[in-house]
Design a protein around this motif. Structure first.
Motif, short mmCIF file in Angstrom:
data_model
loop_
_atom_site.label_atom_id
_atom_site.label_comp_id
_atom_site.label_asym_id
_atom_site.label_seq_id
_atom_site.Cartn_x
_atom_site.Cartn_y
_atom_site.Cartn_z
N SER A 271 1.22 -1.35 0.01
CA SER A 271 0.03 0.14 0.06
C SER A 271 0.92 1.28 -0.11
O SER A 271 0.85 2.51 0.11
N GLY A 272 1.97 1.08 0.26
CA GLY A 272 3.20 1.92 -0.33
C GLY A 272 4.43 2.38 0.42
O GLY A 272 4.69 0.52 1.07
N VAL A 273 5.60 3.55 0.67
CA VAL A 273 6.77 3.05 1.47
C VAL A 273 6.81 3.99 2.62
O VAL A 273 6.33 5.19 2.29
N ARG A 274 7.86 3.61 3.12
CA ARG A 274 8.51 4.00 4.39
C ARG A 274 9.62 4.99 3.72
O ARG A 274 10.82 3.97 3.49
N LEU A 275 10.51 5.92 3.39
CA LEU A 275 11.26 6.30 3.47
C LEU A 275 12.26 6.33 4.56
O LEU A 275 11.42 6.51 6.04
N ALA A 276 13.71 6.57 4.45
CA ALA A 276 14.61 6.18 5.57
C ALA A 276 13.82 7.46 7.01
O ALA A 276 14.56 7.55 8.02
N GLY A 277 13.92 8.79 5.66
CA GLY A 277 13.50 10.06 7.10
C GLY A 277 11.54 9.75 8.08
O GLY A 277 11.38 10.51 8.54
N GLY A 278 11.54 8.87 7.83
CA GLY A 278 9.94 8.47 8.42
C GLY A 278 9.04 8.96 7.52
O GLY A 278 7.96 8.30 7.85
N GLU A 279 9.01 9.94 6.11
CA GLU A 279 7.91 9.95 5.90
C GLU A 279 7.29 8.52 5.20
O GLU A 279 7.28 7.32 4.67
N ILE A 280 5.62 8.24 5.55
CA ILE A 280 5.19 7.88 4.26
C ILE A 280 4.27 8.58 2.82
O ILE A 280 3.69 8.84 3.26
N VAL A 281 4.10 7.40 2.37
CA VAL A 281 3.89 7.26 0.93
C VAL A 281 2.98 6.67 0.45
O VAL A 281 3.59 5.62 0.54
N SER A 282 1.77 6.40 0.42
CA SER A 282 0.46 6.11 0.43
C SER A 282 1.02 5.47 -1.34
O SER A 282 1.44 6.39 -2.66
N ALA A 283 0.26 4.17 -2.06
CA ALA A 283 0.27 3.73 -3.30
C ALA A 283 0.08 2.73 -3.49
O ALA A 283 -1.01 1.63 -3.03
N ASP A 284 -1.31 2.90 -4.42
CA ASP A 284 -2.27 2.17 -5.43
C ASP A 284 -1.20 0.94 -5.83
O ASP A 284 -2.09 -0.75 -6.11
N LEU A 285 0.33 1.21 -6.52
CA LEU A 285 1.06 -0.24 -6.84
C LEU A 285 2.70 0.67 -6.43
O LEU A 285 2.67 1.41 -6.60
#
Length: 515
Positions: A271-285
């Motif tokens: 459903s997404g990724v977490r960046l090393a800095g903590g930011e969460i990015v949602s994704a459909d793919l």
């Protein structure tokens, strides 16, 4: 059949189209993003480096451009097809120069072999070294063509994630003796040991041991001869730069200096990724162009895995490591006139050296070197009057018992490499040295998140190819796809670019994505 309509990229910018996240801005990730953008997805690409290209990136020092990874383009039609899918013309963006000869191979006894795409010239090279091997060479050419059409144009351009697909092609594998190694196949066709090396070394450019990798990889000899060996002016880094530019023109985002730390899930779906800095990015793919081993061992570290467990990854055979010395030389343009764009310097051993690298994990006293002199073709690689070089030596990866301590061996190995170059190719080199950079397997591990510091991910042995390789559609999670050197069809620019073609066949159209 392509499902791409370049006009959909414009629509994606104007609508709430499904969002795809691509992990890694290597060539496979960039190609995947371009194809997804042309299908109508909104795109976000994340990479820990400061420039796009991954292993195909470059660094600049004192006016010298050091192309860090791949140095040649073969099968240029895979790039042209990608550009066309995005409504562009590759040759309008990239100045591709054909190389002739492709490369020169030199042996310690003073003999040499120049490879080209001209059959008559190649036959004369064979005849000059070993007249009795001419007929065998013609047979080898036929063998490599058959394996190209089956191994690359058929299997390499479609997904092999279903076991039944493997079963269907087993009779062809058997008929083509895929169980035989590349070297063994060459040895059946020619008797001269120098020619056996010249016809079998190519797997080293995709991380394979020629004495153990399946003979299907003799297809490289055909694709070189049929489509040529080319150099992109500005290096592969220029191709990567334009690819990132096209993604931006589609409305996508390429965020450099942003490392993905984990793939996130809702239930069994990525459903997404977490960046090393903590930011969460949602994704459909989610598409991972990170090394397949890193994807499963790190990005999915908090997920149970059915197939690609840590123990399975540890049991896998991995490609070799690389020691690469990049350096500039001052006032040498026009010096070393017999040194062309590509030269391969063979050490006194072939099989023994390869065994030390792949099986024994031993840093040998002898070495074989691949020497790239881009300034022979591309003046932009060095300041006026100077030269730029890239010298590569295959070495053991970091996963062997009693592995190489590169904090101790780094400078020693550079000195050995300098001695070989001065003695066999570039006399007086030490008097002209300018800026330099070195990458060891430790740097590959740190820079590219490469397991064991390998140069080419999982080795392409027969039981680590096709269905046995990490699939382009993950069996560990829904909505997760893999591209790049560690997945099907494998390493090398043609394989990496083809993995993005396979991805296009597997992902749903944007209107089919559950929201």
């Amino acid at each position: 059949m392509t499902r791409i309509d370049p006009t959909l990229a414009t629509a994606a910018r104007l609508t709430n189209a499904p969002h795809a996240v691509v992990i890694g801005a290597g060539l496979g990730g960039l190609a995947s993003a371009m194809r997804l953008g042309a299908m109508g997805y909104r795109l976000s690409v994340f990479d820990k480096l400061d420039v796009p290209g991954g292993r195909g990136s470059a660094i600049w020092k004192d006016g010298h451009r050091f192309d860090l990874g791949p140095t040649i383009v073969t099968v240029p039609q895979v790039f042209r097809a990608l550009w066309a899918a995005c409504g562009r013309k590759f040759d309008d963006d990239i100045d591709l120069r054909s190389l002739d000869p492709f490369y020169e191979i030199r042996w310690p006894d003073g003999s040499h072999f120049s490879a080209s795409g001209d059959t008559d010239r190649m036959v004369e090279e064979i005849r000059r070294l070993s007249p009795s091997d001419v007929d065998g060479y013609y047979k080898f050419l036929s063998d490599s063509a058959a394996r190209y059409w089956f191994g690359f144009e058929d299997l390499g351009r479609r997904s092999l994630h279903r076991f039944r697909d493997l079963v269907a092609v087993l009779p062809t594998f058997a008929r083509m003796r895929a169980d035989r190694s590349v070297y063994a196949h060459a040895a059946r066709r020619v008797k001269d040991e120098r020619l056996r090396m010249a016809l079998s070394f190519h797997p080293l450019f995709i991380g394979g041991d020629p004495f153990n990798v399946t003979s299907m990889y003799i297809l490289v000899s055909h694709l070189e001869k049929e489509f040529g060996v080319h150099y992109a002016m500005g290096g592969v880094a220029e191709i990567a730069r334009v690819m990132a530019e096209i993604i931006h023109s589609q409305g996508g985002i390429v965020r450099m200096g942003q490392e993905v730390d984990e793939i996130l899930f809702k239930g069994d779906r990525a459903s997404g990724v977490r960046l090393a800095g903590g930011e969460i990015v949602s994704a459909d793919l989610v598409v991972s162009n990170a090394d397949a081993g890193w994807t499963y061992s790190h990005l999915l570290r908090n997920r149970p895995r059915k197939r690609w467990t840590d123990s399975k990854l540890d049991r896998s055979r991995w490609s070799m490591g690389l020691f690469v010395w990049y350096f500039g030389t001052k006032g040498t343009r026009g010096t070393w006139r017999d040194v062309g764009h590509h030269t391969i310097l063979n050490g006194p051993r072939y099989k023994g050296l390869v065994q030390d690298i792949f099986l024994n994990g031993k840093l040998s006293d002898d070495m074989s070197l691949y020497v790239h002199r881009p300034s022979a073709t591309d003046p932009s690689a060095a300041p006026e009057g100077d030269d730029t070089f890239y010298v590569l030596s295959p070495v053991p990866h970091l996963g062997h018992d009693n592995g190489v301590d590169w904090t101790v061996e780094r400078d020693r190995y550079r000195k050995k490499m300098l001695d070989v170059l001065e003695a066999q190719l570039l006399p007086g080199l030490s008097e002209h040295l300018g800026p330099e950079e070195i990458l060891t397997p430790v740097d590959f591990k740190d820079r590219y998140n490469a397991p064991f510091g390998t140069g080419f991910s999982i080795e392409p042995r027969i039981l680590q190819s096709a269905w046995f390789r990490p699939h382009n559609i993950s069996e560990e999670a829904e909505n997760l796809f893999l591209v790049g050197a560690g997945t099907h069809p494998g390493a090398g620019l043609p394989g990496v670019m083809s993995s993005a073609e396979v991805l296009e066949q597997l992902v749903p159209m944007p209107h089919e994505v559950p929201r």
